[in-house]
Motif scaffolding. Structure first.
Motif, short mmCIF file in Angstrom:
data_model
loop_
_atom_site.label_atom_id
_atom_site.label_comp_id
_atom_site.label_asym_id
_atom_site.label_seq_id
_atom_site.Cartn_x
_atom_site.Cartn_y
_atom_site.Cartn_z
N PRO A 83 0.54 -1.40 0.67
CA PRO A 83 0.64 0.05 0.69
C PRO A 83 0.76 1.31 0.21
CG PRO A 83 0.24 -0.97 2.65
CD PRO A 83 1.00 -2.19 0.92
N TYR A 84 0.26 2.18 -1.14
CA TYR A 84 1.38 3.38 -0.98
C TYR A 84 0.28 4.65 -0.17
CZ TYR A 84 4.24 7.04 -3.55
OH TYR A 84 4.72 8.06 -2.70
N GLU A 85 1.40 5.06 0.63
CA GLU A 85 0.67 6.01 1.47
C GLU A 85 0.76 8.01 0.96
OE1 GLU A 85 1.80 6.17 5.40
OE2 GLU A 85 0.64 3.41 5.83
N HIS A 86 0.10 8.13 0.16
CA HIS A 86 0.13 10.10 0.16
C HIS A 86 1.38 10.59 1.31
CE1 HIS A 86 0.15 9.71 -4.33
NE2 HIS A 86 -0.74 8.74 -3.94
N GLY A 87 0.45 10.78 2.13
CA GLY A 87 0.53 11.23 3.24
C GLY A 87 -0.23 12.77 3.87
N LEU A 88 -1.90 12.42 3.24
CA LEU A 88 -2.17 13.22 2.71
C LEU A 88 -3.51 12.45 2.75
CD1 LEU A 88 -2.05 14.26 -1.13
CD2 LEU A 88 -1.07 15.62 1.58
N VAL A 89 -4.85 13.42 3.39
CA VAL A 89 -6.25 12.76 3.77
C VAL A 89 -7.12 13.34 2.66
CG1 VAL A 89 -8.03 13.37 5.41
CG2 VAL A 89 -5.93 14.04 5.96
N PHE A 90 -7.67 12.15 2.42
CA PHE A 90 -8.91 12.11 1.04
C PHE A 90 -10.33 12.46 1.80
CE2 PHE A 90 -11.16 9.12 -1.93
CZ PHE A 90 -10.91 9.88 -2.40
N GLN A 91 -10.81 11.79 0.29
CA GLN A 91 -12.53 13.08 1.16
C GLN A 91 -13.36 12.57 2.21
OE1 GLN A 91 -15.94 11.75 -0.87
NE2 GLN A 91 -14.97 10.68 -2.26
N GLY A 130 -12.37 11.07 5.33
CA GLY A 130 -11.27 11.55 6.33
C GLY A 130 -10.40 10.51 6.89
N ARG A 131 -10.25 9.79 5.39
CA ARG A 131 -8.74 9.06 6.09
C ARG A 131 -7.64 9.22 5.08
NH1 ARG A 131 -11.53 4.85 8.86
NH2 ARG A 131 -13.96 5.12 9.55
N GLU A 132 -6.73 8.47 5.54
CA GLU A 132 -5.48 9.00 4.79
C GLU A 132 -5.77 8.63 3.00
OE1 GLU A 132 -2.45 9.41 5.90
OE2 GLU A 132 -3.31 10.20 8.25
N PHE A 162 -23.47 -6.41 7.10
CA PHE A 162 -22.87 -5.03 7.13
C PHE A 162 -21.26 -4.93 6.23
CE2 PHE A 162 -26.93 -4.27 8.74
CZ PHE A 162 -27.11 -2.74 8.72
N TYR A 163 -21.50 -4.04 5.22
CA TYR A 163 -20.05 -3.97 4.70
C TYR A 163 -19.10 -2.77 5.74
CZ TYR A 163 -15.53 -3.42 2.71
OH TYR A 163 -14.16 -3.37 2.13
N SER A 164 -18.14 -2.58 6.55
CA SER A 164 -17.43 -1.36 6.40
C SER A 164 -16.27 -1.71 5.81
CB SER A 164 -18.21 -1.04 8.18
OG SER A 164 -17.56 0.32 8.02
N PRO A 165 -15.58 -0.57 5.32
CA PRO A 165 -14.03 -0.93 5.46
C PRO A 165 -13.39 0.60 5.64
CG PRO A 165 -15.88 0.96 2.88
CD PRO A 165 -16.60 0.08 4.41
N PRO A 166 -11.72 -0.08 6.20
CA PRO A 166 -11.06 0.78 6.74
C PRO A 166 -10.76 2.08 5.86
CG PRO A 166 -9.76 -0.99 5.62
CD PRO A 166 -11.74 -1.37 5.45
N ARG A 167 -11.25 2.04 4.81
CA ARG A 167 -10.51 3.06 3.77
C ARG A 167 -11.11 2.61 2.11
NH1 ARG A 167 -6.13 1.23 4.51
NH2 ARG A 167 -4.26 0.19 3.37
N SER A 168 -11.02 3.90 1.46
CA SER A 168 -11.44 3.50 -0.10
C SER A 168 -10.08 2.28 -0.95
CB SER A 168 -11.46 4.88 -0.72
OG SER A 168 -12.64 6.17 -0.07
N THR A 169 -11.24 1.65 -1.45
CA THR A 169 -10.15 1.11 -3.05
C THR A 169 -9.68 1.59 -4.09
OG1 THR A 169 -9.80 -0.82 -3.37
CG2 THR A 169 -12.47 0.06 -3.82
N PHE A 170 -8.89 2.09 -4.51
CA PHE A 170 -8.20 2.66 -5.62
C PHE A 170 -8.29 2.11 -6.80
CE2 PHE A 170 -7.64 5.15 -1.89
CZ PHE A 170 -7.72 6.41 -1.58
N ALA A 171 -9.34 2.38 -8.10
CA ALA A 171 -8.85 1.63 -9.15
C ALA A 171 -7.92 3.08 -9.59
CB ALA A 171 -10.50 1.84 -9.57
N ASN A 172 -7.84 2.53 -10.68
CA ASN A 172 -7.37 3.43 -11.93
C ASN A 172 -7.09 2.96 -13.27
OD1 ASN A 172 -4.05 1.50 -13.04
ND2 ASN A 172 -5.05 0.83 -11.17
#
Lengths: 802, 284
Positions: free
Chosen positions: A406-414, A416-418, A637-647
């Protein structure tokens, strides 16, 4: 095992109805109910004005008019401003409108009065009889006027600045100052809009016998509408049902709630004791729903001899219109997602979100990403041009590599997660795209065309899309005694094919026939906890929840079947709705298992009779065990830790007519990676639709406001949505399937992807054909002609930027 | 987007229709409705009465003879476009009609209705003007023929009196030795043209005797420019000659400069095509 449906091109079960005109949309509902009333809205003709007086005295004289409301008639929570749905600490000056304007109007189209009559004709006649005295105020139209701030949209918002937000990873400005090479770019994107086939619409019916309110709305979130209708009308949540019938497209505009009419229609239905319908017409949709996309960007980038970005500093101004009901979602997405598949060593982004006297802005398919992609990809092209390198080489140099996830950009996404990318393989995607579009052979084509006097250009653009945002989605799976499987999930459907894709998941997970699965979406009676369909989240969120719920139903089925068949659960298979003991001919239908799951065994059907031959349960214990429930059901229920990134990556070859400056698409290629594909046909359909919408956004569509804030092209005659004749006849698509580690099915969202790189990829291709920089989108032949004149003298103009 | 109230009359004879029009100052004629109905729905027009002429007998014909093509008031664009005889007698009709909007609109919209709607962005008023055709109109006061040169009074304004119904349009046949061509540039297929140009080139043997150009969307009314001299002069510039009489304007889709540029691009193309057409004879 039968054939696995997950991953198969299963034809959409919805299409029979939709293509035969048998869909049931909000406007189709209750149409033969003689008690049904119709609403029309008086909308502001001015972009900015104080309301001195509203005279409705002539309205009720008109035959067939039942009621008229202005703000003065509203009480309690209805008289308060509409909610600000997504507050953010940076949104220090958030403002929302009233359901009906109070004292002031801030855009052409803002609702002022609400009339209910026996039909829409009479309602519109009545609207034309309302007299409003306005004190005209100078409007603020466009980003330049908003920034200049010589006039204010809201007196109490200095500088027209609703929010200012800054994020930084590293020290971008220092890195740029120290970099061997730098470029400065100014890049603009204009306003556009979703323009779904069906506009907004709401029907409400109050049942005095049960004191219940039923609301049907063409929304992307039925649970959201339910919550705000209950709160605004002072009803217990349990007294309000919101149902989303067939919806003719959303693309983001229908995620906003409540629209004024979504509250006023239920209010009128309760007040008048008759069902009420509001169906937005096309002009209303243009001037009183929502737009997006308008942003101005300034980019400073520092890079080395290889084109590696050492520092990137982006400042931009976002036009959010007259109010901010949806917070800062769009500019936050631009500010984070413009990074795409790249890893600038140091990145700083600052934006101001500005008030203008124009229609509000909310996410439109892509939601800030098309602008971000335009900024980043134009920057990559500028670096390549500056260094004289192949554009794909510069991109490769900057790619996040497969082993860096996993690649961390050091920013906060929409959300509210990393901002952390979960997976992807960008070098592999680029290799596929180059092959698909013929990148390395293009110079031969260019020469061949030039020999015929024809001018062609090629462009590419890469994007990464955060999809499947939380917080959660749920599902309920119920196996009836007939063996039929009824599944409910709370998010809504706007034509995506959820009935098909979700049924594929259930059929595989539970072991039932696809035909036996029925999916219900967007009905708060069936699933009161849900978020909604936006942010490319339905497959990830509800798909995962449905899978988990189906697993629970399967576990219970196996437990009961094992007891009934006197076998071990480990020896059981479920195929086509029949549980069998491996290696024997002992079987039991799931419907029979459903009978056994309920101790109340009234024999209504064949399954109940069949169940009499089986014995389950311990006669020494209560019929329903302490930790059990009657019925063969599963809920989860499904609750993810954060978004998944398609490309994905797009490439286009365009031809620009040397004489007329008309722009023709010769080839369009897409490489797309949204993890495991549930249904490749549906994913490709999403890409086709996205590309078509992107062609519109890049080459045809824009919102043309004049200085007084009038929208000059509020119709499909002048808002140039492309016809089938304007979009490519074929789109070459290839997939990568890099699974997401964040959900049980390894899937990522696909709904918005097709539209994200359009502005970037067309700008790149046109620039390549013409030899001068393209810095503003959309672009028309008339504008391309003007650019040709402007650049007629600079014979060596090839590099973008300065 | 619902019309304001209006009375609706669907007469079965022309006399009845004319009497109704004469008796109601605010009445409008409804034929194909492709321009009128959107105006009603947007309440940009609010006539007190619609006189629907769709039930009138004998107005739906497309008749052709050596002199030209006569198009009845109820003949749809699609019917005129589909007429092989009409295309033979006057090829410019089909050339231009294929650019009129979309098939669904052509199926309903009438050619005569388009003429009297007098939109300078529409193809057929220009075609009538270029060919020197005419429109027959009727009223309770009798019948008269309005030559194209006298039909267009201003933007979206014809010289028909309020109580007159256009019953037929006449498009002259292509003379022997003449050729026509039409080209337009539109933003999307079927949209109103940004610029459209038609050419009528008359020849006598190898000699070009008369050349006229008709323009769409570069003036307030349909404009025809005689460019014979500019064509016959080896140093002449027919496009520049035409532009001197045109008034291209800015709008939200294109600048005046771009429209003027398109005139310069299209004029040589249609002149060449029409000249070829003239030389190929009527079989082209």
């Amino acid at each position: 095992m039968t054939t696995k449906l997950f991953g198969a091109k299963v034809p959409r079960v919805e299409d029979q109805r939709f293509l035969r005109g048998q869909g049931r949309y909000v406007d189709d509902l209750l149409h033969d109910d003689p008690r049904l009333l119709h609403a029309a809205v008086l909308r502001s003709p001015h972009a900015h004005a104080r309301i001195v007086d509203i005279d409705v005295s002539d309205v009720l004289d008109l035959d067939g008019v039942l009621a008229v409301w202005t703000w003065e008639d509203l009480t309690g929570p209805m008289a308060e401003p509409l909610p600000l749905l997504i507050p953010h600490p940076a949104l220090t000056e958030g403002r929302t409108q009233y359901a009906l304007a109070k004292d002031e109007v801030n855009y052409v189209g803002e609702a002022i009065a609400f009339v209910v009559a026996v039909d829409r004709y009479v309602a519109e006649d009545a609207v034309s009889r309302i007299r409003v005295d306005y004190e005209y105020l100078q409007p603020v139209v466009g980003i330049a006027a908003a920034r200049a701030a010589t006039r204010l949209v809201h007196d109490d918002v200095p500088g027209n600045v609703g929010a200012r937000m800054e994020q930084e990873n590293g020290d971008a400005r220092a890195a740029i100052a120290a970099a061997p090479h730098t470029l400065h770019l100014e890049l603009d994107v204009e306003r556009s809009a979703c323009t779904p086939m069906e506009g907004r619409g709401t029907v409400a019916r109050w049942d005095p016998d049960t004191s219940r309110l039923t609301v049907w709305s063409s929304t992307q979130t039925s649970t959201g509408v339910r919550g705000c209708v209950a709160a605004k009308l002072g009803l217990d949540l349990a007294k309000v049902d919101v149902i989303t019938p067939d919806v003719g497209g959303g693309f983001g505009v229908k995620v906003v709630h409540p629209w004024p009419e979504e509250l006023l229609v239920p209010l009128a239905a309760m007040t008048l004791g008759r069902p009420v319908k509001f169906t937005e017409d096309r002009r209303e949709h243009f001037i009183s729903s929502a737009h997006e996309r308008a942003q101005q960007h300034v980019v400073d980038v520092g890079f080395d001899d290889d084109g590696r970005v050492l520092g990137l500093n982006v400042e931009f101004w976002h036009d959010h219109g007259a109010y901010t009901p949806y917070g800062l979602i769009v500019p936050i997405i631009t500010s984070t997602q413009l990074l795409g598949p790249y890893k600038p060593q140091n990145y700083r982004v600052v934006f101001e979100s500005l008030y203008t006297n124009t229609v509000i802005v909310t996410p439109y398919r892509g939601a800030g990403r098309p602008q971000g992609c335009f900024v980043m990809e134009r920057t990559m092209d500028a670096i390549a041009a500056y260094l004289g390198k192949d554009r794909t080489e510069v991109r490769s140099t900057n790619f996040i590599q497969p082993d860096e996830f996993p690649y961390e950009h050091g920013l906060v996404f929409q959300d509210g997660r990393e901002l952390t990318y979960d997976s992807g393989d960008y070098p592999a995607s680029l290799a596929k795209l180059k092959e698909l579009v013929g990148w390395d052979e293009f110079e031969d084509l260019r020469a061949e065309m030039a020999a015929q006097g024809r001018r062609v250009g090629i462009g590419l653009a890469c994007y990464v899309e955060g999809t499947g945002v939380g917080p959660y989605e749920g599902a309920h799976v119920h196996v009836e005694t007939s063996g039929k499987v009824k599944v409910a999930t709370g998010l809504t459907t706007q034509g995506q094919g959820h009935q098909t894709a979700f049924a594929q998941i259930v059929a595989d997970t539970l072991g039932v026939r696809f035909e036996d699965v029925e999916i219900t979406t967007g009905d708060t009676r069936k699933m009161p906890y849900a978020v909604g369909t936006f942010a490319s989240r339905a497959a990830v969120m509800s798909g995962s929840a449905i899978h988990l719920a189906a697993l629970r139903a399967r576990e219970k089925a196996l437990r009961i079947a094992a007891e009934a068949l006197e076998a071990s659960e480990d020896d059981l298979d479920i195929v086509d709705g029949v549980v069998s003991v491996r290696g024997t001919d002992a079987t039991i239908d799931l419907g029979t298992v459903a009978v056994l799951s309920n101790p109340l065994r009234y024999a209504f059907d064949e399954a109940s009779k069949a169940a009499t031959q089986f014995t389950v349960g311990d006669p020494g214990k209560p019929p329903v065990a302490e930790d059990d429930e009657p019925g063969l059901e599963g809920k989860d229920f499904y609750s993810p830790p954060r978004s998944t990134f398609a490309n994905g990556m797009h490439a286009v070859i365009v031809e620009t007519d040397p004489e007329t400056a008309e722009i023709t698409i010769l080839k369009y290629a897409v490489v797309h990676d949204c993890g495991h594909l549930i249904n490749p046909m549906i994913v490709e359909g999403q890409i086709h639709g996205g590309v078509a919408q992107g062609v519109g956004g890049a080459l045809y569509e824009r919102m043309v406001y004049d200085d007084s804030g009038q929208l000059l092209n509020a119709s499909f005659m002048d808002f140039l949505m492309p016809y089938v004749t304007e979009v490519p006849t074929s789109i070459d698509i290839d997939h990568l399937e890099t699974p997401s580690p964040l959900n049980p099915l390894g899937i990522k969202g696909a709904g918005e992807a097709g539209v994200i790189p359009s502005a970037a990829v067309f700008a790149a291709a046109i620039e390549d054909a013409e030899g001068f920089p393209i810095t503003a989108m959309p672009i028309s032949p008339s504008e391309l002609f003007a650019l040709r004149l402007e650049h007629a003298d600079d014979t060596h103009a090839t590099a973008l930027g300065s | 987007m619902k019309p304001a109230p209006f009375a609706y009359l669907r007469p079965s004879t022309l006399e009845e229709a004319l009497a109704a029009l004469a008796g109601e100052q605010g009445a409008k004629v409804l034929a194909g409705g492709q321009s009128l109905v959107p105006l009603l729905s947007m309440r940009l027009a609010a006539p007190s009465m619609l006189v629907d002429i769709n039930a009138l007998p004998g107005l739906g014909d497309v008749t052709c003879d050596a002199s030209g093509v006569r198009v009845g008031a109820l003949a749809r664009h699609a019917e005129v476009l589909a007429s092989v005889a009409a295309a033979e007698v006057q090829p410019l009709l089909a050339m231009a009609l294929s650019h009129v909007a979309h098939p669904t609109i052509r199926n309903r919209g009438t050619t005569v209705g388009s003429l009297v709607h007098a939109d300078a962005a529409a193809e057929m008023p220009m075609v009538l003007q270029l060919l020197g055709g005419s429109v027959d109109v009727a009223s309770v006061r009798g019948r008269r023929t309005i030559p194209a040169a006298e039909l267009f009074a201003g933007p979206l304004e014809s010289t028909l009196a309020h109580d007159e119904i256009a019953v037929e349009a006449s498009f002259p046949a292509l003379p022997a030795g003449a050729g026509v061509a039409f080209q337009e540039i539109a933003r999307r297929h079927g949209d109103y043209a940004l610029v459209g140009v038609a050419a009528l080139v008359e020849t006598d043997g190898d000699d070009v005797t008369r050349v006229r150009l008709g323009f769409v969307s570069v003036s307030d009314v349909p404009v025809v420019v005689d460019v014979t001299d500019a064509v016959r002069d080896p140093a002449g510039d027919p496009a520049a000659r035409a532009l001197a009489e045109l008034e291209p304007a800015d709008d939200i889709h294109a600048t005046a400069a771009y429209r003027a540029h398109l005139v310069k691009v299209l004029v040589p193309k249609v002149l060449a095509a029409a000249t070829d057409h003239a030389r190929q004879g009527k079989d082209a």
